[in-house]
Enzyme design. Structure first.
Site, PDB file in Angstrom:
ATOM      1  N   GLY A   1       0.785  -1.234   0.000  1.00 19.29           N
ATOM      2  CA  GLY A   1       0.000   0.000   0.000  1.00 19.29           C
ATOM      3  C   GLY A   1       0.816   1.282   0.000  1.00 19.29           C
TER       4      GLY A   1
ATOM      5  CG  ASP B   1       0.989   6.253  -2.464  1.00 21.34           C
ATOM      6  OD1 ASP B   1       0.436   5.232  -2.898  1.00 21.34           O
ATOM      7  OD2 ASP B   1       0.368   7.182  -1.920  1.00 21.34           O
TER       8      ASP B   1
ATOM      9  CG  HIS C   1      21.320  12.463 -11.590  1.00 19.70           C
ATOM     10  ND1 HIS C   1      22.106  11.997 -10.568  1.00 19.70           N
ATOM     11  CD2 HIS C   1      20.413  11.491 -11.824  1.00 19.70           C
ATOM     12  CE1 HIS C   1      21.706  10.791 -10.213  1.00 19.70           C
ATOM     13  NE2 HIS C   1      20.682  10.460 -10.947  1.00 19.70           N
TER      14      HIS C   1
ATOM     15  CG  HIS D   1      17.468   9.728 -13.034  1.00 18.07           C
ATOM     16  ND1 HIS D   1      18.528   8.891 -13.290  1.00 18.07           N
ATOM     17  CD2 HIS D   1      16.948  10.051 -14.244  1.00 18.07           C
ATOM     18  CE1 HIS D   1      18.638   8.711 -14.599  1.00 18.07           C
ATOM     19  NE2 HIS D   1      17.696   9.407 -15.197  1.00 18.07           N
TER      20      HIS D   1
ATOM     21  CG  HIS E   1      23.244   8.820 -14.591  1.00 16.94           C
ATOM     22  ND1 HIS E   1      23.433   7.472 -14.412  1.00 16.94           N
ATOM     23  CD2 HIS E   1      22.130   9.142 -13.880  1.00 16.94           C
ATOM     24  CE1 HIS E   1      22.470   7.019 -13.620  1.00 16.94           C
ATOM     25  NE2 HIS E   1      21.671   8.004 -13.290  1.00 16.94           N
TER      26      HIS E   1
ATOM     27  CG  ASP F   1      23.117   7.574  -9.732  1.00 15.52           C
ATOM     28  OD1 ASP F   1      23.617   7.211  -8.646  1.00 15.52           O
ATOM     29  OD2 ASP F   1      21.902   7.524  -9.973  1.00 15.52           O
TER      30      ASP F   1
ATOM     31  CG  ASP G   1      26.848   4.586  -9.010  1.00 13.39           C
ATOM     32  OD1 ASP G   1      26.285   3.706  -8.347  1.00 13.39           O
ATOM     33  OD2 ASP G   1      26.501   4.906 -10.171  1.00 13.39           O
TER      34      ASP G   1
ATOM     35  CB  SER H   1      23.571  -0.185 -16.823  1.00 13.65           C
ATOM     36  OG  SER H   1      23.707   0.431 -15.554  1.00 13.65           O
TER      37      SER H   1
ATOM     38  CG  HIS I   1      24.152   3.054 -12.250  1.00 13.43           C
ATOM     39  ND1 HIS I   1      24.199   4.029 -11.283  1.00 13.43           N
ATOM     40  CD2 HIS I   1      22.844   2.889 -12.547  1.00 13.43           C
ATOM     41  CE1 HIS I   1      22.974   4.442 -11.012  1.00 13.43           C
ATOM     42  NE2 HIS I   1      22.126   3.757 -11.764  1.00 13.43           N
TER      43      HIS I   1
ATOM     44  CG  HIS J   1      24.986   6.311  -5.008  1.00 16.62           C
ATOM     45  ND1 HIS J   1      24.853   7.102  -6.099  1.00 16.62           N
ATOM     46  CD2 HIS J   1      24.880   7.132  -3.942  1.00 16.62           C
ATOM     47  CE1 HIS J   1      24.686   8.351  -5.714  1.00 16.62           C
ATOM     48  NE2 HIS J   1      24.697   8.400  -4.412  1.00 16.62           N
TER      49      HIS J   1
END
Lengths: 549, 549
Positions: B49, B51, B74, B76, B142, B164, B196, B367, B369, B391
């Protein structure tokens, strides 16, 4: 079946979850039925509370008298795990190779069915006549010994059904797949090939089981303390490799957990697993040896919370704990959907000071299934007229079909179906027959099939935002509250934050009943639901019980 | 912090789920705090449940006045997705490169915070002074343009924080990682490198983003009808490649879904995404063109049910449906735990007649990364005294530490910690400081932090076997039932099978109350629970409400 003429062979993929024909298939000819495999599947992440899943074999139940036999290709759970359910409905004789038979016996005994079934032992390579089906078995390599594929001859033609297989050229037990038999089938002319599609999306060849040896050697050479190796309880080949490494490096080996101990015992008794007597010790003995002298083998490589590794990672194992200096090897590949649980388990074990070795660190696992180059070799070796990819989800079957087209099988001779879609072979033509249910059945505790998708949806709803229970007591004459409504929540809000919200709910109910004269449970719960949504943007299930006195 | 002396730099990995420092970190020196990133995480499969999840930044809230700035590496979601929550508690200026800043603005606007925050635009390569922190930004490759790493200088030394990154030598935007700056840092002497770890378990090099071009070309060349490409809404580099392929193959391109449309608009306005005006059309226009003339781009590559692809697979999308002849490209790698949902989505799309192209079929994703060889190159390039892998989950940090040892960093100079573990740099020594909460907070609807692990456990319990609600009305004088107990179940048993069991529960309650004179809700629910367990081997949650009248 009256509508079926004598010359028609019907191919019935019956189970289970998303993988077509993986857990159960049947062949039907001239009113006779041959069942292949009776396995279980493990529930998806969103199948809350389900223990395991079995194929919906209602068709076999209704036609139980026409089932002449059940043949099992190998002893993994996804091929034998539903046998007790099937036999309860369809008491036909079960044909299996010695190790498979032994594993079926254990399963039946655990379910109180020992000696209640007719088990017929066959050797790989043997031919058995089951009703109108002449079944020529042939050995295939897989991650368990004594696995077989089937050449099934009826007047409609020769069908080759691979079961789970790979083409390991250097298997640990030195028993490669029976290429000669496949070539012989090819010479005779194969009408339909049904083959394992599990790894159709993997390029190249599956590595030989033998590459694990050097990886284990590195672990055994460098581990400063105990070694604990986790895999599936039925991965007998892996047990053999651990045993061999234990002998090479002078460690004692112990199996931990009932299923591991039982399966190792059967495999050893039957000669499928060689562990010298002076290498094998009990877990109790192992725990009294020096750390550097032992290797333990247990289940839990998929991160299952109730397995030994799961309990070790949580610190709730009864017999022993993980200690700094332990080296834990997860010798398996994640089943899709389990990655998260496995990663969490690895993190927990590291947190407890263990070194954890898994696929990304060293090649401590190889797949038991043919990759795409092997699948193409099989197709070229067998040269079937028709091809039906099985043992895979729809997207894997589609990829397998692409491979078949690449090796020259005509597109119109490849049939991709899902469970329940009957295929008919007649006059050397393959066509789609009727659609059967072909679904699956949830098993939970002793409930078989009482949990359906509706129940599952209710569980999802319960879990999404929790529940709010409201008990209202109303005077039947005045229609007014006799006391404050009682409000109970579960899975909705933590008690620290609940007071204000619960007071708001009580006030709302008070207003509706005393103010609005409302006494309808549905209307009140609707009103509370919208109050809660406005306050929290969440939608718990709300239940209102009104008692009038 | 009083206990901290002026020369100590404190490194605080603050969020989020299992990945250390992924979503938020902070650096503290001389009473001043610099925050790096403010991202969200998506819930695990067992977080029912929820979010999304944000880092527990209680420490920053309590010390809000000491936070001099927030710098975002960045755009994301896992680096900007919690910004509105952080700014509500810590109203510090936000430093970001143009594209990142644009994406942050959209996010703030959506949360009604437009123009309420101080956003300071910086260019990659620029140096900014934030309190006592001299921050030299440097461009990194990235899967989104305008990403940066940080060189942070205080009197305690020079810290390099990669964010990243990967070392794509031929990036689509022709803007490689700033090797020169890294070399310059190295020349100056780097005290601590924080890098990372996402792909530390992947051997070799991450392929260049450019390999996707030929894969897209093949799709565009062979697709008989519409092409629908799904990826993350923030994967601007992928949008560019689709646009380039659309131009090459003469198709019109449309973005579908609010987040895609918004992000594409910002990236295009700022010059980070080049799509010719005569190539870009609205979704409405696209749907009126010939199938062979369009490519649509939307979200849903992770099998999210509420995404466009999720709805297309379920047949519940509003604007258009999947049709036979459509080619659907899932241009992303499964986030661990999503494999099952993605496979189901692919199967459903195939069932609707679409061709589905994904990683296993063609290289339509790489990817964002660095893989292990790049990670080793970074270590050799930067030659830090100390190394702190960030990370990544614990197992990935451990692997990254192994790589660092391989390139010659002394074991005692590598520090692997989890979120909440403060690291202190002082007198050129790295040591562990205090432990902070460092946990995470569930966000659900408008509830932030009101859902805790206890609530989650209750949900799991509700979902495991469902609920049974029993309403009992008793005469307060005679203590006898005034009517049959009412029994309601949800998620326990399907109604077809429930009658017998419900009757048994009613009889049991009857016996206890009328027979045994029992009027205790707990005792009755215990008895019902054990009755249900005996009958079904399952343990639903049982709630009993007794009303005496």
């Amino acid at each position: 079946m009256s509508k079926q003429n004598k010359e028609t062979l019907r191919i019935l993929p019956l189970g289970g979850l998303g993988e077509v024909g993986k857990n159960m298939m049947a062949y039907e000819y001239d009113g006779h039925i041959l069942v292949v495999d009776a396995g279980l599947m493990f529930p998806d992440n969103d199948m809350l509370g389900v223990d395991y899943i079995i194929p919906d074999f209602e068709y076999l139940r209704q036609n139980a008298k026409r089932v002449d036999g059940i043949i099992i290709t190998h002893g993994h759970e996804d091929h034998i795990g539903a046998i007790q359910h099937l036999l309860a409905a369809v008491p036909a004789p079960v044909y299996a190779t010695p190790l498979t038979r032994g594993l079926v016996e254990v399963k039946l005994a655990r379910n109180g069915l020992a000696n209640r079934a007719t088990l017929i032992k066959i050797q790989a390579g043997e031919t058995v006549q089951i009703g109108p089906f002449q079944v020529e078995t042939f050995h295939v390599c897989h991650s368990i010994p004594d696995a077989i594929g089937l050449g099934i001859t009826t007047p409609a033609g020769l069908i080759v059904h691979t079961g789970d297989y790979k083409f390991d050229q250097t298997p640990v037990d030195n028993w490669p797949t029976d290429f000669a038999k496949l070539a012989e089938f090819s010479g005779r002319g194969v009408t339909v090939l049904l083959a394992d599609s599990t790894n159709s999306e993997r390029p190249g060849w599956t590595q030989s089981e033998r590459v694990i040896g050097p990886a284990f050697d590195e672990v055994f050479r460098t581990a400063p303390g105990r070694i604990i190796i986790a895999t599936f309880a039925s991965l007998i080949a892996r047990m053999q490799q651990v045993a061999d490494a234990a002998v090479r490096h002078g460690r004692k080996m112990a199996f931990v957990g009932m299923s591991m101990v039982d399966n190792a015992k059967i495999a050893r008794n039957m000669g499928y697993l060689e562990v010298p007597d002076n290498t094998l010790v009990s877990i109790d003995e192992a725990l009294h040896l020096k750390d550097k002298e032992v290797v333990l083998m247990c289940t839990g490589s998929q991160g299952e919370p109730s397995s030994i590794i799961g309990r070790l990672s949580a610190g709730t194992n009864r017999q022993f704990d993980v200690e700094p200096g332990d080296t834990i090897v997860l010798s398996s590949h994640p089943i899709p959907g389990n990655e998260e649980a496995i990663n969490k388990t690895i993190n927990r074990l590291i947190r407890r000071g263990a070194e954890v070795v898994y696929e990304a660190v060293l090649p401590v696992h190889v797949s038991g299934h043919a990759s795409s180059e092997e699948q193409k070799l099989l197709l070229n070796l067998v040269r079937p007229k028709f091809f039906v990819p099985i043992h895979g989800e729809l997207h894997q079957l589609k990829r397998h079909a692409v491979l078949a087209r690449q090796v020259g099988i005509a597109d119109e001779n490849i049939v991709v179906v899902e469970n329940g879609q009957v295929i008919e072979l007649s006059d050397d033509k393959l066509s789609l027959g009727e659609r059967m249910p072909g679904g699956y059945i949830f098993v939970e505790g002793e409930s078989v099939g009482e949990i359906d998708l509706d129940v599952m949806r209710e569980r999802e709803q319960l879990a999404r935002s929790g529940i709010v229970l409201i008990t209202v007591t109303v005077d039947k004459y005045s229609n007014r509250l006799l006391k404050d409504p009682e409000v109970l929540t579960r899975g909705f809000i933590s008690p620290d934050d609940a007071d204000g919200l619960i007071a708001a709910v009580q006030k709302k109910v008070n207003d509706l009943v005393n103010g609005g004269g409302l006494d309808d449970e549905k209307l009140i719960s609707d009103a509370v639901r919208s109050l809660l949504y406005n306050e929290t943007r969440r939608r718990p299930m709300v239940f209102v019980a009104i008692t009038k006195t």
